[in-house]
Design a protein around this motif. Sequence first.
Motif, short mmCIF file in Angstrom:
data_model
loop_
_atom_site.label_atom_id
_atom_site.label_comp_id
_atom_site.label_asym_id
_atom_site.label_seq_id
_atom_site.Cartn_x
_atom_site.Cartn_y
_atom_site.Cartn_z
N ILE A 78 -8.86 14.20 -7.74
CA ILE A 78 -8.05 13.22 -7.03
C ILE A 78 -8.56 11.80 -7.30
CG2 ILE A 78 -7.41 12.38 -4.74
CD1 ILE A 78 -7.32 15.30 -3.82
N GLN A 79 -9.88 11.62 -7.26
CA GLN A 79 -10.44 10.29 -7.51
C GLN A 79 -10.18 9.84 -8.94
OE1 GLN A 79 -14.39 11.25 -6.31
NE2 GLN A 79 -13.89 11.15 -4.14
N ASN A 80 -10.25 10.76 -9.90
CA ASN A 80 -9.91 10.41 -11.28
C ASN A 80 -8.44 10.01 -11.38
OD1 ASN A 80 -12.45 10.83 -12.29
ND2 ASN A 80 -12.03 12.86 -13.12
N ALA A 81 -7.58 10.71 -10.63
CA ALA A 81 -6.16 10.38 -10.65
C ALA A 81 -5.93 8.97 -10.12
CB ALA A 81 -5.38 11.40 -9.82
N PHE A 82 -6.62 8.61 -9.04
CA PHE A 82 -6.51 7.25 -8.50
C PHE A 82 -7.03 6.23 -9.51
CE2 PHE A 82 -7.08 8.95 -3.90
CZ PHE A 82 -5.72 9.22 -3.83
N PRO A 85 -1.47 0.80 -11.24
CA PRO A 85 -1.65 0.23 -9.91
C PRO A 85 -0.49 0.62 -8.98
CG PRO A 85 -2.14 -1.40 -11.59
CD PRO A 85 -1.57 -0.22 -12.31
N HIS A 86 -0.84 0.98 -7.75
CA HIS A 86 0.12 1.40 -6.72
C HIS A 86 0.91 2.65 -7.15
CE1 HIS A 86 -0.83 -2.49 -5.01
NE2 HIS A 86 -0.39 -3.09 -6.11
N GLY A 87 0.31 3.43 -8.05
CA GLY A 87 0.98 4.62 -8.55
C GLY A 87 0.96 5.77 -7.56
N TYR A 88 1.55 6.88 -7.98
CA TYR A 88 1.69 8.06 -7.12
C TYR A 88 0.88 9.22 -7.68
CZ TYR A 88 5.42 5.76 -4.51
OH TYR A 88 6.12 4.89 -3.71
N VAL A 89 0.16 9.89 -6.79
CA VAL A 89 -0.59 11.09 -7.12
C VAL A 89 -0.05 12.22 -6.25
CG1 VAL A 89 -2.85 12.21 -7.06
CG2 VAL A 89 -2.66 9.81 -7.79
N THR A 90 0.25 13.34 -6.88
CA THR A 90 0.83 14.48 -6.15
C THR A 90 -0.08 15.68 -6.25
OG1 THR A 90 3.07 13.69 -6.68
CG2 THR A 90 2.85 15.98 -5.94
N VAL A 91 -0.34 16.30 -5.10
CA VAL A 91 -1.13 17.53 -5.04
C VAL A 91 -0.22 18.65 -4.57
CG1 VAL A 91 -3.16 18.67 -4.07
CG2 VAL A 91 -3.21 16.20 -4.48
N ARG A 92 -0.08 19.68 -5.39
CA ARG A 92 0.79 20.81 -5.02
C ARG A 92 0.08 22.12 -5.31
NH1 ARG A 92 2.85 19.02 -9.98
NH2 ARG A 92 4.23 17.54 -8.94
N THR A 93 0.58 23.18 -4.71
CA THR A 93 -0.02 24.50 -4.87
C THR A 93 1.02 25.49 -5.38
OG1 THR A 93 -1.51 24.03 -3.02
CG2 THR A 93 -1.33 26.32 -3.72
N VAL A 151 -3.08 18.62 -9.57
CA VAL A 151 -3.20 17.20 -9.25
C VAL A 151 -2.51 16.42 -10.37
CG1 VAL A 151 -4.75 15.28 -8.79
CG2 VAL A 151 -5.38 17.59 -8.03
N GLU A 152 -1.34 15.88 -10.07
CA GLU A 152 -0.56 15.15 -11.07
C GLU A 152 -0.70 13.65 -10.84
OE1 GLU A 152 4.08 14.57 -12.54
OE2 GLU A 152 3.51 16.38 -11.43
N ASP A 153 -0.95 12.90 -11.92
CA ASP A 153 -1.14 11.46 -11.79
C ASP A 153 -0.15 10.70 -12.66
OD1 ASP A 153 -2.07 11.33 -14.45
OD2 ASP A 153 -4.13 11.71 -13.83
N GLU A 154 -0.28 9.39 -12.67
CA GLU A 154 0.57 8.51 -13.48
C GLU A 154 -0.31 7.65 -14.38
OE1 GLU A 154 3.03 6.39 -10.66
OE2 GLU A 154 4.51 8.00 -10.62
N CYS A 155 -1.12 8.33 -15.20
CA CYS A 155 -2.05 7.61 -16.08
C CYS A 155 -1.39 7.16 -17.38
CB CYS A 155 -3.26 8.49 -16.39
SG CYS A 155 -2.88 9.97 -17.38
N GLY A 156 -0.15 7.59 -17.60
CA GLY A 156 0.55 7.23 -18.84
C GLY A 156 0.39 8.24 -19.94
N GLY A 157 -0.32 9.33 -19.66
CA GLY A 157 -0.55 10.35 -20.68
C GLY A 157 -1.95 10.29 -21.24
#
Length: 372
Positions: free
Chosen positions: A276-280, A285-293, A304-310
């Motif tokens: 989660i911290q890596n995703a942040f 900036p001000h992006g969205y991180v989603t945690v699903r099961t 843990v899905e992030d918006e790092c751009g790939g």
Amino acid sequence: MPGTRRVPAGHEQVVSLYDFITSDKNDILSLARAKIMARRWPTVSALELEHGLPLFLSQLSETLRLRSSSEPFSSTAIGNSAGKHGGEALAKNFSVAQLVHDYGDLCQAITETAVVKHVAISAKDFQTLNGCLDDAIAGAVTEFSRQREEALGDGEAERLGYLTHELRNRLSTAMLSFAAVKSGRVAVAGSTGSIVERSLAAMRDLLDTTISEVRLAAGSQEPKRMSIARFLHEAEGAASLQAAQREMNVTFADVPDDVMVKADPQLLSSALFNLIQNAFKYSVPHGYVTVRTVCADALVSIEVEDECGGLPEGNSEAFFTPFGKRRGQDRTGLGLGLNISRKAVKAFGGDITVRNLPGKGCIFTITVPVSA
């Protein structure tokens, strides 16, 4: 000697701070140098006196000039230039303590010189001075710490030594920034106050990762049957606080209450928060991180899905090696988090994998067996 004309007490001149610094620069620097030479700690060098003080005074003067003119002014200008000063300070073997104290001594010299010469500085200019001091300390300390960490990461192979350096540097940064806040020179809610918060959070993360590694090395993991819904509910509260501090957004999807897994709670929690911290850290900036099961085939997958751009092209397994491949330009941290997290999850029969979402982000997934 050139400088602002002295006037009798009670007949103060009202001049702009920019004009005052321009005309009395030599007197201000002379007083600042005297203050620095008189202090017992931190130690001072001749290079610091000749290089650091004039540089910041020039930065401050330019900031004041731009704010009083019709030219466009960048709110990050002094922070960026102070960041450059921080990098130069590291190259010249200055300490982070010297940077913080130098800025404070110089600003104090400005105000004391104004009093001696009966020069009245407007409240607006003093507000600018305090803002510049806050931005300069924050920018210089941040860049100094970043370059120091990067230099350590390139040449330090021993984990214990690296950890010691990291903790000491983070603690030093937090203490010096707090001292600046406590002195009243900068606001608690300003840039320098944020450095204290980030430094403490970084120390917490370092210790959490180290505890996991020590427990794994000692073979002291304690898997037990646990509710994944309850586990994620507790994680959501902590993750939401961290998201707010980083000005990010995090969402936890619902999970069935009856799904149970067998895992070590501390190790699983450490692994999840590392993701989660890596995703942040790497998301926009001000992006969205989603945690699903996802539950399937007697396995529970926490995504843990992030918006790092790939992810950058190449072997994704390189992210899991000690001091391995990094995402983006951020090089803070030990470079061991993913490696230790994967070992921790594997200790109770799970794994961590990554899937790239080109142009958008990526998904790191913790997979653990369902408990019958």
